[in-house]
Design a protein around this motif. Sequence first.
Motif, PDB file in Angstrom:
ATOM      1  N   ARG A 100       0.831  -1.193   0.000  1.00 51.43           N
ATOM      2  CA  ARG A 100       0.000   0.000   0.000  1.00 51.43           C
ATOM      3  C   ARG A 100       0.870   1.249   0.000  1.00 51.43           C
ATOM      4  O   ARG A 100       2.071   1.215   0.279  1.00 51.43           O
ATOM      5  CB  ARG A 100      -0.941  -0.009   1.217  1.00 51.43           C
ATOM      6  CG  ARG A 100      -0.224   0.010   2.559  1.00 51.43           C
ATOM      7  CD  ARG A 100      -1.238   0.088   3.708  1.00 51.43           C
ATOM      8  NE  ARG A 100      -0.626  -0.133   5.001  1.00 51.43           N
ATOM      9  CZ  ARG A 100       0.021   0.791   5.708  1.00 51.43           C
ATOM     10  NH1 ARG A 100       0.149   2.017   5.232  1.00 51.43           N
ATOM     11  NH2 ARG A 100       0.538   0.499   6.889  1.00 51.43           N
ATOM     12  N   LYS A 101       0.232   2.366  -0.334  1.00 50.55           N
ATOM     13  CA  LYS A 101       0.904   3.660  -0.214  1.00 50.55           C
ATOM     14  C   LYS A 101       1.324   3.908   1.243  1.00 50.55           C
ATOM     15  O   LYS A 101       0.618   3.450   2.142  1.00 50.55           O
ATOM     16  CB  LYS A 101      -0.040   4.787  -0.650  1.00 50.55           C
ATOM     17  CG  LYS A 101      -0.575   4.689  -2.059  1.00 50.55           C
ATOM     18  CD  LYS A 101      -1.420   5.903  -2.441  1.00 50.55           C
ATOM     19  CE  LYS A 101      -2.622   6.109  -1.553  1.00 50.55           C
ATOM     20  NZ  LYS A 101      -3.453   7.271  -1.915  1.00 50.55           N
ATOM     21  N   PRO A 102       2.436   4.582   1.475  1.00 50.88           N
ATOM     22  CA  PRO A 102       3.218   5.386   0.539  1.00 50.88           C
ATOM     23  C   PRO A 102       4.270   4.630  -0.266  1.00 50.88           C
ATOM     24  O   PRO A 102       5.080   5.273  -0.939  1.00 50.88           O
ATOM     25  CB  PRO A 102       3.883   6.414   1.451  1.00 50.88           C
ATOM     26  CG  PRO A 102       4.108   5.672   2.731  1.00 50.88           C
ATOM     27  CD  PRO A 102       2.877   4.788   2.873  1.00 50.88           C
ATOM     28  N   ALA A 103       4.304   3.299  -0.190  1.00 49.44           N
ATOM     29  CA  ALA A 103       5.184   2.553  -1.088  1.00 49.44           C
ATOM     30  C   ALA A 103       4.817   2.910  -2.526  1.00 49.44           C
ATOM     31  O   ALA A 103       3.639   3.127  -2.834  1.00 49.44           O
ATOM     32  CB  ALA A 103       5.038   1.056  -0.853  1.00 49.44           C
ATOM     33  N   ASN A 114       8.122   9.054  -3.045  1.00 47.42           N
ATOM     34  CA  ASN A 114       8.717   7.724  -3.152  1.00 47.42           C
ATOM     35  C   ASN A 114       8.694   7.198  -4.585  1.00 47.42           C
ATOM     36  O   ASN A 114       9.549   6.393  -4.974  1.00 47.42           O
ATOM     37  CB  ASN A 114       7.976   6.738  -2.239  1.00 47.42           C
ATOM     38  CG  ASN A 114       8.222   7.020  -0.772  1.00 47.42           C
ATOM     39  OD1 ASN A 114       9.186   7.679  -0.412  1.00 47.42           O
ATOM     40  ND2 ASN A 114       7.341   6.533   0.088  1.00 47.42           N
ATOM     41  N   THR A 115       7.721   7.642  -5.363  1.00 51.18           N
ATOM     42  CA  THR A 115       7.631   7.234  -6.768  1.00 51.18           C
ATOM     43  C   THR A 115       8.558   8.055  -7.643  1.00 51.18           C
ATOM     44  O   THR A 115       8.968   7.602  -8.717  1.00 51.18           O
ATOM     45  CB  THR A 115       6.179   7.396  -7.267  1.00 51.18           C
ATOM     46  OG1 THR A 115       5.291   6.698  -6.382  1.00 51.18           O
ATOM     47  CG2 THR A 115       6.001   6.830  -8.666  1.00 51.18           C
ATOM     48  N   GLY A 116       8.891   9.251  -7.190  1.00 56.71           N
ATOM     49  CA  GLY A 116       9.725  10.138  -7.989  1.00 56.71           C
ATOM     50  C   GLY A 116       8.925  10.944  -8.988  1.00 56.71           C
ATOM     51  O   GLY A 116       9.422  11.267 -10.070  1.00 56.71           O
ATOM     52  N   ILE A 117       7.669  11.277  -8.623  1.00 61.00           N
ATOM     53  CA  ILE A 117       6.827  12.088  -9.498  1.00 61.00           C
ATOM     54  C   ILE A 117       6.348  13.329  -8.759  1.00 61.00           C
ATOM     55  O   ILE A 117       6.456  13.419  -7.537  1.00 61.00           O
ATOM     56  CB  ILE A 117       5.620  11.292 -10.036  1.00 61.00           C
ATOM     57  CG1 ILE A 117       4.690  10.836  -8.903  1.00 61.00           C
ATOM     58  CG2 ILE A 117       6.090  10.095 -10.848  1.00 61.00           C
ATOM     59  CD1 ILE A 117       3.443  10.106  -9.382  1.00 61.00           C
ATOM     60  N   SER A 118       5.832  14.277  -9.508  1.00 63.64           N
ATOM     61  CA  SER A 118       5.328  15.513  -8.924  1.00 63.64           C
ATOM     62  C   SER A 118       4.028  15.258  -8.172  1.00 63.64           C
ATOM     63  O   SER A 118       3.377  14.225  -8.356  1.00 63.64           O
ATOM     64  CB  SER A 118       5.090  16.552 -10.027  1.00 63.64           C
ATOM     65  OG  SER A 118       6.273  16.821 -10.735  1.00 63.64           O
TER      66      SER A 118
END
Length: 241
Positions: free
Chosen positions: A166-169, A202-206
Amino acid sequence: MNTYDAVIFDMDGTILDTLGDLNTSLNYALGKAGHKSDWSNEHTACFVGSGIQVAIRRALLCEAGRCACTPEALSKIGTPEDHPSPEETAEELRVKEIFTPYYKLHCDDSTAPYPGIPETIRALRARGIHTSVVSNKQDPAVQLLAQKKFSGLFNAARGESDSIRRKPAPDMTLAILKEAGIEKDRAVYVGDSEIDLQTAANTGISCISVDWGFRSRAYLEKLGAQIIVSDPSEIVKLVTG
């Protein structure tokens, strides 16, 4: 050219006002298990965001007087550093087993899109933007609500399940981008909470934060949110440039 090619939305507190149904279902499950069952919508807003088992854990800790019922205090519960005892986990699972079938039947009693959200998603899709949902809500409810409330408006929807973290993963967001063939620098995450900010990082997105959901603008600013919108139409402007 659009600023982004993909917009990944959180569900609870971002595109759907689910708080009433979550509150009713959580109180029902807690009451059936012999626990405090008169939590307000405001309390439930503090509990949710990290999956239902964590929400139950937070409610039980507040009931026992072991944690203040504020987003700041409760945000530590459900993190990798949080290690409940086996007895606590067993009780969480007992309440969850009551909650899950009840919420499945009642997740759409009063839930509705926030004003302007369906129009915003349609506007994005009209401009060729890939739209999807990634939520810590249990996956069956995510699929049901995505279909009933936003039929044909999402390329993909993913909720909490045993098969993916689950998020924040970043696992769910990365899976969405991989399936769509979209690079991370061409994607943005839209959400209302600290979990969404962490997920994007954590995903590397905005990330675009919204202030109409389960967390206040002041709290989001305190967390360092760089972009906070108060109207869904602002999302279209930011995404399309």
